[in-house]
Design an enzyme around this catalytic site. Structure first.
Site, short mmCIF file in Angstrom:
data_model
loop_
_atom_site.label_atom_id
_atom_site.label_comp_id
_atom_site.label_asym_id
_atom_site.label_seq_id
_atom_site.Cartn_x
_atom_site.Cartn_y
_atom_site.Cartn_z
N ASN B 389 0.85 -1.18 0.00
CA ASN B 389 0.00 0.00 0.00
C ASN B 389 0.89 1.23 0.00
O ASN B 389 1.17 1.81 1.05
CB ASN B 389 -0.89 -0.02 1.23
CG ASN B 389 -1.87 1.13 1.25
OD1 ASN B 389 -1.68 2.12 0.54
ND2 ASN B 389 -2.91 1.01 2.05
N ILE B 390 1.31 1.64 -1.20
CA ILE B 390 2.32 2.70 -1.31
C ILE B 390 1.79 4.05 -0.80
O ILE B 390 2.50 4.74 -0.07
CB ILE B 390 2.83 2.81 -2.76
CG1 ILE B 390 3.65 1.57 -3.11
CG2 ILE B 390 3.65 4.06 -2.96
CD1 ILE B 390 4.88 1.38 -2.26
N HIS B 426 -6.47 0.47 11.88
CA HIS B 426 -7.19 -0.76 11.51
C HIS B 426 -8.35 -0.99 12.49
O HIS B 426 -9.49 -1.21 12.09
CB HIS B 426 -6.24 -1.96 11.52
CG HIS B 426 -5.48 -2.14 10.26
ND1 HIS B 426 -4.35 -1.40 9.95
CD2 HIS B 426 -5.68 -2.95 9.20
CE1 HIS B 426 -3.90 -1.77 8.77
NE2 HIS B 426 -4.69 -2.71 8.29
#
Lengths: 502, 502
Positions: B389-390, B426
């Protein structure tokens, strides 16, 4: 909005003040880019290179404000997965496949255990070979086979002394060979005490013997022809007695080979093609021998266990759908059967062609260990059949295919003939022990010809390889299901009729 | 046995006659060998070479008896699979894996259809977002978010004019950002009309906005610091007004960027890191745009379908074992869930990070398409988290990790801090919409640290890669099961209690 006006004023003033310094700024922008990873590509390479050189002009800038290069952290580049990108490294996918396979099969295994409990029972295996432990019909059959070996040797000796003419010798050989094929069939069909597995074993032994003795007769005939030819052409005879060869072996030449010891070495050697002087390995490597032995024992257990725990339940549960011709469920069962069947086939392949044959070869110091080639890379069906079983392939080439070509048959005809013969023997080895003639195996083999044509014609590279795998994984269980189904219908109709344990 | 004596006599006579011709025979033997395939290796290479030259000496021999070379058809060589062999080509195995995966999943799919029938129902999806079609709480939340964008812009403008001191500006920004995080939480927990999916969506939007505005404030501060530094060091100010840049774009420099248009471009651009001059692609490629759009629509359908047809039944059927803590069955269900869950995750990844982001980028002519790197080759957990996930990775590096390092924190501390923040978000995105705080996601993320240490310490190359895959495939469904289980226990206890449809 006084503030707003202030803001506009500020920006306007800066504009006037620094209109000239645009270039100076421009060259500093891509600091961030210059430190990006080499994988991804930009649409504007030359410009980008140019900028990199610029950045090297003022390094102290960079040092002074360690976050200056942060000011620009993006650069023109494509996503790796888009076709415009030059990235092509998907090595990880292989590992993914392996992990997924292991996981899904662990799941199947656990599910199977939960559903059926432990079904493995080594004792039960014995009953597959013997009905009555005091009569060993299959074993007796195998022992009897020695008679045919002796006949073949006797005939050859008569031929070399000239007591038999070529014609008579040929006739005797033909009779001997046809008896080898027919005698076990009659016995198996006559004696009800022969179990399918026992029968299959005996028939396999006789088939191998047939091929070996056929090769034996051919090679000896070639030697005689050669002797005579040499004699005629007045060149000194090439046949020679036992003399030490390079490898320190006694070198045998025709007819010095026509002895029991030589013939029996060939009978036990892991090859079907006779040769007067087999290449021999220097010595028996104990470690190698024991490793192969260990593999043999372990894999035998594995084969038995997987069959009892995994194959049998699926086959039993697929009887009902087959009875009712419930198509979608048949397909589901077929796919479900395909996996264990394929694994069993792979294990069997390794067990027989690598462990067992290498074991025997090492024991006999038999030099040629090429029992298979890289069929797993086969991109055509033909390549697979030419490389998965080298002993048989070699035999077919040497004693069937090439002689046919020499007799003037076309390549295609000869190839079809080989497939036909192979199909015959497949059927022979399955139908007789099961005492039912359904031609599934025969048709399965013959179906290889159109398949080979199709794959060779339309599929290349990995697609061809995948097609070969698919035909292996799907083709076998179909035949298996067919035979098992018919066998059940005939022998255990009552079992098959009652609801299968699902 | 007169014949027997004849035979001995014959052989003896030949011995005497041709004792000398042994060598002549010896060199002719390996004709067969010389025509063997290069793959397999012999134990006696040099000798073998020598022989090959010999065979070339007498070609007419060969022609005369086309089956002479058949007389020796074996040669010293190892089996391909034995370690002594130099053969290493197992390309076909990859195709095997692919075929096996497709087959076993086709089987699963068919079994699933037979067991549950068709469960796909696109309409049902709408109900996930809306309880009452006349109130759109999630949508309203998203609309409200514009307020915070305006606040951020206003603050920055005040800061550049000096109306706000750095301190005040910072305080306002901090308040603004913390409100962005808390406001949706309060709303979601207050309004029962917000569905879990709707809430998750709104929270995701706010989280992204938080990260974007944080970056916005940082970059603008850096620009100011730089301006002042330049001013102090009497070098001519590097800030400059709008001037045409190489790519024909207007080149913006601070404070020329503090406008609504610029900020909203950043808000909608597929990146979390603000920059005054984003690299822009030349033009919108229509074909590319439509392909991505097509992918988006197709994959959305696929995601919904697979979830309804594959995930839901398994989850429902795994509630009972979880209730009863039936361990072996729990494992079986977990493995069963792992496969669809993993496929969904892979599809989601492609859908979001490739199709959607590229679509938006193409639409905005946003140049930097590096939204992910080759995480599928990750050999360490760290590499995976740095490359899958750049946008987030880039943000963490630029606005969290590097600043921490500059403040003198150690690498390990900073890294752990990043993981901690990621774990927080998260949990934030899962617990709030579900309205239950279980910390499974949080612990799942924190568990990455020891896992990363273990993999990096003990596993290399393909093993590391396999371990990363395994943690992905197994780790996620565990968390999913945990949440779903707790959610069921709270909300549909009666459903979970009655026997699950197996």
């Amino acid at each position: 909005m006084g503030d707003e006006n202030d803001f506009r004023a500020v920006t306007r003033s800066r504009r006037r003040a620094t209109i000239t310094s645009a270039k100076g700024e421009l060259v500093k922008r891509p600091n961030g880019a210059s430190s990006a990873d080499p994988n991804s590509l930009t649409w504007t390479k030359p410009k980008h290179k140019g900028q990199e050189t610029h950045t090297r002009v003022l390094p102290e800038e960079k040092k002074k404000y360690s976050h200056n290069d942060n000011l620009s952290c993006h650069r023109l580049q494509e996503s790796m997965l888009s076709s415009a990108s030059s990235f092509r490294n998907y090595r990880g996918i292989l590992n993914w496949c392996v992990v997924m396979l292991i996981l899904s099969n662990a799941r199947l295994f656990l599910e199977n255990l939960l559903r059926y409990g432990v079904l493995v029972d080594p004792i039960q295996v014995v009953s597959l070979f013997l009905k009555n432990p005091y009569s060993w019909p299959a074993a007796c059959l195998v022992i009897v086979s020695n008679v045919f070996i002796l006949v073949a040797l006797y005939t050859e000796r008569r031929l070399v002394t000239g007591t038999f003419s070529e014609q008579i010798g040929l006739i005797i050989h033909i009779i001997n060979l046809s008896v080898i094929l027919c005698f076990p069939v009659v016995t198996v069909l006559m004696l009800p005490s022969v179990t399918p597995v026992g029968g299959a074993f005996a028939l396999a032994v006789y088939t191998i013997l047939f091929l070996k003795l056929y090769s034996y007769k051919d090679v000896n005939r070639w030697c005689r022809e050669r002797m005579q030819a040499k004699a005629r052409s007045l060149s000194r005879s090439l046949s020679c007695p036992s003399t030490p060869s390079i490898s320190g072996e006694v070198y045998v030449s025709y007819p010095g080979n026509l002895f029991l010891k030589d013939l029996y070495y060939f009978v036990f050697a892991p090859t079907l093609c006779y040769e007067l002087n087999f290449p021999r390995s220097k010595s028996v490597r104990m470690g190698f021998l024991l490793r192969r032995l260990f593999e043999m024992l372990l894999l035998t257990q594995l084969l038995v266990g997987l069959t009892q725990q995994w194959m049998v339940p699926i086959i039993q549960s697929s009887m009902k759908p087959l009875q009712e011709m419930d198509f979608s469920r048949m397909i589901e069962r077929l796919l479900r059967l395909a996996v264990p069947n394929h694994f069993l086939w792979l294990i069997f392949f390794y067990w027989f062609f690598h462990s067992s044959m290498n074991f025997v070869a090492e024991l006999l110091r038999f030099g040629d260990r090429e029992f298979y080639r890289d069929w797993w890379n086969a991109e055509t069906v033909t390549y697979f059949w030419q490389n998965w079983n080298i002993p048989v392939h070699k035999w077919c080439l040497r004693h069937f295919y090439k002689p046919l070509l020499r007799k003037g048959a076309s390549k295609l005809v000869s190839q079809s003939a080989v497939f036909f013969a192979s199909a015959f023997f497949h059927e022979y080895l399955v139908s007789v022990p099961l005492r039912m003639f359904r031609l599934w195996a025969f048709m399965g083999m013959m179906a290889q010809l159109p398949l080979a044509w199709f794959v060779g014609r339309f599929l290349r590279g990995n697609y061809g390889n995948a097609a070969v795998w698919l035909s292996l994984i799907i083709g076998q269980p179909i035949a298996v299901l067919m035979y098992v189904h018919d066998y059940y219908v005939i022998h255990h109709l009552e079992e098959a009729a009652e609801p299968a344990p699902l």
